[in-house]
Design a protein around this motif. Structure first.
Motif, PDB file in Angstrom:
ATOM      1  N   LEU B  89       0.854  -1.179   0.000  1.00 48.77           N
ATOM      2  CA  LEU B  89       0.000   0.000   0.000  1.00 48.77           C
ATOM      3  C   LEU B  89       0.896   1.237   0.000  1.00 48.77           C
ATOM      4  O   LEU B  89       1.882   1.293   0.742  1.00 48.77           O
ATOM      5  N   LEU B 107      -3.295   0.515  -3.640  1.00 50.11           N
ATOM      6  CA  LEU B 107      -2.780  -0.843  -3.482  1.00 50.11           C
ATOM      7  C   LEU B 107      -2.068  -1.218  -4.782  1.00 50.11           C
ATOM      8  O   LEU B 107      -2.705  -1.284  -5.837  1.00 50.11           O
ATOM      9  N   ALA B 119      -6.111  -0.942  -6.733  1.00 45.41           N
ATOM     10  CA  ALA B 119      -7.189  -0.146  -6.124  1.00 45.41           C
ATOM     11  C   ALA B 119      -6.629   1.197  -5.699  1.00 45.41           C
ATOM     12  O   ALA B 119      -5.516   1.267  -5.178  1.00 45.41           O
ATOM     13  N   ALA B 120      -7.403   2.255  -5.957  1.00 43.55           N
ATOM     14  CA  ALA B 120      -6.983   3.607  -5.581  1.00 43.55           C
ATOM     15  C   ALA B 120      -8.141   4.351  -4.943  1.00 43.55           C
ATOM     16  O   ALA B 120      -9.298   4.176  -5.322  1.00 43.55           O
TER      17      ALA B 120
END
Lengths: 539, 539
Positions: B89, B107, B119-120
């Motif tokens: 992360l 991520l 993923a943001a």
């Protein structure tokens, strides 16, 4: 309300879903103990929201204890992204019962203590049309300026002490606002900006009757300080300062009696100018202590502040040349060492940068005595201005400002007269010793105190800071706060107290000083950003 | 500007820091291709911000292509939390050049394609005092209501077509606003709410001159639809609707000529009431087509809407008893199957729930013909109202509404007269066949179209929706949009068209219908939240 997370291909990390729903249940119950246990211990745990990123479990726990619960919500989506058997990201979409939606992103890691959140990021659509801690009213714009002029395209946040036509003045006190009538015309300080092409975005908050430098208003809340997560914004011009720091306005039109522009500028890393006493008309302004009240401005950069100052001071005589730089002898300031050190380092860099700095520090006298004389005369005038109203409205003020007025009510005419003589003598002494000098000193005694700090702590920082800010108040000199110093990663302003009617020259000099000292800081910043600082893995 | 991330204890996942800085450089350069490559492919990739969570790489890429670049910013902190050799992360704190701070949580996972974002989550402090796509002016409050009354504590967003004392009416067009003078008094519809204890939060946006149902205003932007990430908010009451959906107001005071209340209610999952034509005074209101213009309200729940309707309709005769439920025969509606299916399922559940539903569908005639007659008469009246102003202000309107007025300008008196007769005949026919009936139909032909959809798509959905909404327009009947249907996870309103002067009875019935149909939906929702839906791991 827990369920089983199933992934295609990979098995769910065992127990993660249960931990996730246990966290949600604890959040809705505001079970602080459970929430603290479900966050990983140690200094590396992260939690970020609109008010900033908190680093470290204890910092997060303190925030949570002070928050008093999260808004009621429903989780409408949950997305899990597995990273390892003992680590996964859980992204949840939330819908608040009171309207709006949000997102919660959590990195969960499993240790001997079970599943815990190592990092969390929470965001939500704004729950109000505007932030009531920053704004009382705002528009797109609220008042349009001339279509052309030197300030064309610039937006202004007007402190709620100035007359804005069509609106009453609130002065940070609800019952004061309800007792006022709508203003028929703009205050000259407002009109000057409109005539120069600026527009008024809105009317921004102030500490109660501007009689504080903390920036927390018991009626409307404490504005965020974007430069210091969890830190006080500084006041009394807290609304205009935060509005400018957030980019919601380019300029803050404010007042400075004892530091109300310089303190929020220092705490939030902004540029602030307190003008020469009397240089800018104060008509259409609710006064605090006319002997010291001044009009001034806040901005994110020196160029903007200079443009605005040229407009606002157009009617005032200005002298060319700021004079020689000289340090104020701070023997009696009682500064915390980190601030003193940052100030010394900045001053030490000026000579090599080509600035003419007087090797002899200017002893302005015992700053404690200066502040006491200033405090008494300010209190006496504040009571003359607002005493009748305060007495007629018991309970209208919050504890801290009410106590300040109560103390002011006890200042006798003799005490005021004695303090008045002391101020005059101090003014003469300082002008004698500082003739032709621009005095350097820190704008505040510390970076922004924590917003959750007890009153005693805030009061102590106020007293220490006013020992510094009162030098300009007593002399009626203009003072600039330049965002030059950094203490523990937080901004502190470098104060330049220029000669009377040397506002523009002092600001221009401050801009040169900042430009000379900035490169060093920018390199640090670049270093910081390009190389993430070492991180220890959570347990 | 890349550097090496070093961790104490663990080695840095090789290449992560370089990938992170490559992403930042691409973001600042708006290098969409590079950004798309640095986001993991596939339907599981996540990106969330204030406007909602986008799921799937293609959805995210489309958003990015339409955005036109991110604000200039500096990264002031980077925190890395390692999850595995191939997953970490990265939390960054950002400072915008234009003010404000933000946070970016990503991520990152390493695959054969190298490090990519799985993923943001991006958030930022608000860049404006208020959202200019939702509000023109707002306050805390802007106008205070009576201290007591049935609406005490309720906040109202007033559509920018109503007179609010002290402000000019803007009607969604900048040059219209500049040509208006400040209103001396509140419109009766505004005053009634203030007298009942509600307060006005502010003046909220409308589509240009209310002549659209899309909800995108070319001058002030497109408000977010919290119920549908990336979806249109619906209009013309887009500002009040989004303000209510976000919880920034409890009530939206709006107008409905061809669907301007029902469409945003349907798209955003809100309750909306279009009142009986003429039941609520329209003084102090900028008209569009008086033959069809009505006043109404939006709210998040039926109870609030009922409270407001009781106040707003206090002066209007109301009949007791809504009548029997009957479905509108939609043979000519050309509905998309998912909407038709959701509507059928809801209707099918009413009988078992104890509602008296007429087994015979009401054939109101060819909805295409009804809409055509409605469209022509509306256009003729709209040109009578605004034609002179539109002609005098070339370029004042955006393409879509300008084209609508251009078409309106070509409607001849004969065409208008013929359409007028057709409307009258249709009204008589419908009243004859629907006597004593509350007509059921979908509020809109689809869920909210994508905000980035081309004009042709939006225009087609408008035409299809107006075939449904014009039934109330032609008959002057009151119509409720109840947030009951769900299509592809997005809300669609169930429309109830009651008898004239049966506003309150129809709303009360709609509330019962929603209560009867809701439990099923709530279980689904709970199921959805307790058990994250299966997720495929990214490559």
């Amino acid at each position: 309300m827990s369920g089983a997370a199933t992934f295609e291909g990979d098995p769910a990390p065992a127990g993660l879903t249960e931990a996730f729903w246990a966290y949600e249940a604890a959040l809705m119950a505001d079970d602080v103990g459970a929430l603290d246990r479900l966050f990983a211990p140690g200094p590396e745990t992260l939690r970020g929201d609109a008010s900033g990123l908190l680093v470290g479990h204890d910092r997060i726990a303190a925030f949570r204890a002070a928050r008093g619960g999260a808004p009621r919500r429903t989780i409408t989506q949950v997305h899990v992204r597995r990273a390892a058997d003992d680590a996964a990201l859980v992204v949840a979409v939330t819908r608040n019962d009171a309207g709006g939606v949000g997102q919660q992103t959590q990195l969960w890691r499993r240790s001997a203590a079970g599943w815990q959140v190592a990092a969390a990021h929470v965001s939500h659509t704004p729950s109000g049309a505007l932030d009531p801690s920053v704004w009382r009213v705002a528009g797109t714009p609220l008042v349009a300026g001339r279509p052309d002029g030197p300030l064309r395209g610039r937006s202004v946040a007007v402190k709620d002490l100035f007359a804005v036509a069509g609106h009453a003045i609130g002065a940070g006190v609800p019952s004061f606002l309800t007792g006022r009538t709508v203003e028929p015309a703009h205050a000259p300080a407002v009109q000057a900006l409109l005539d120069a092409g600026a527009s008024v975005v809105g009317i921004a908050r102030t500490d109660e009757l501007a009689y504080s430098v903390a920036g927390r208003n018991p009626h409307y809340g404490t504005p965020v300080n974007p430069a210091v997560p969890g830190g006080l914004p500084g006041g009394s011009s807290n609304g205009p300062a935060t509005a400018v720091a957030l980019g919601q306005a380019d300029v803050g039109l404010a007042t400075d009696t004892a530091g109300s522009i310089r303190v929020p500028a220092s705490y939030q890393g902004l540029w602030g100018l307190r003008t020469t006493h009397g240089a800018v008309p104060r008509d259409g302004l609710v006064p605090l202590a006319p002997r010291y009240d001044t009009v001034g401005w806040l901005a994110r950069d020196a160029a903007t502040l200079l443009d605005v100052a040229c407009v606002g001071l157009a009617g005032a005589p200005q002298r060319a040349g700021a004079g020689r730089l000289a340090v104020v002898d701070l023997w009696s300031a009682g500064l915390e060492e980190p601030v003193a050190a940052a100030f010394r380092d900045a001053v030490a860099a000026l000579g090599p940068a080509g600035f003419d700095v007087d090797p002899v520090a200017v002893d302005v006298g015992d700053l404690g005595e200066l502040y006491e004389a200033f405090r008494v005369t300010q209190a006496f005038e504040a009571w003359q201005q607002h005493g009748a109203w305060v007495e007629a409205h018991p309970g209208a003020l919050g504890t801290e400002v009410a106590a300040r007025f109560a103390a002011a009510s006890r200042v006798t005419a003799d005490e005021a007269a004695a303090a008045d003589r002391a101020v005059t003598e101090a003014c003469d002494r300082i002008e004698d010793r500082a003739a032709g000098r621009v005095l350097l000193l820190p704008s505040t005694s510390s970076p922004a105190p924590d917003a959750a700090a007890p009153s005693a702590v805030v009061e102590a920082s106020r007293a220490a800071t006013l020992r510094l800010t009162c030098v300009a108040g007593i002399t009626g000199r203009p003072a600039v706060s330049a965002p030059v110093l950094t203490v523990d990663g937080a901004p502190v302003g470098l104060g330049l107290v220029g000669a009377r009617d040397g506002d523009l020259a002092t600001l221009a000099l401050a801009r040169q000083v900042a430009a000379a000292l900035r490169p060093a800081r920018r390199e640090e910043a670049t270093e910081e950003t390009t190389s993430p600082r070492p991180e220890r893995m959570g347990a």
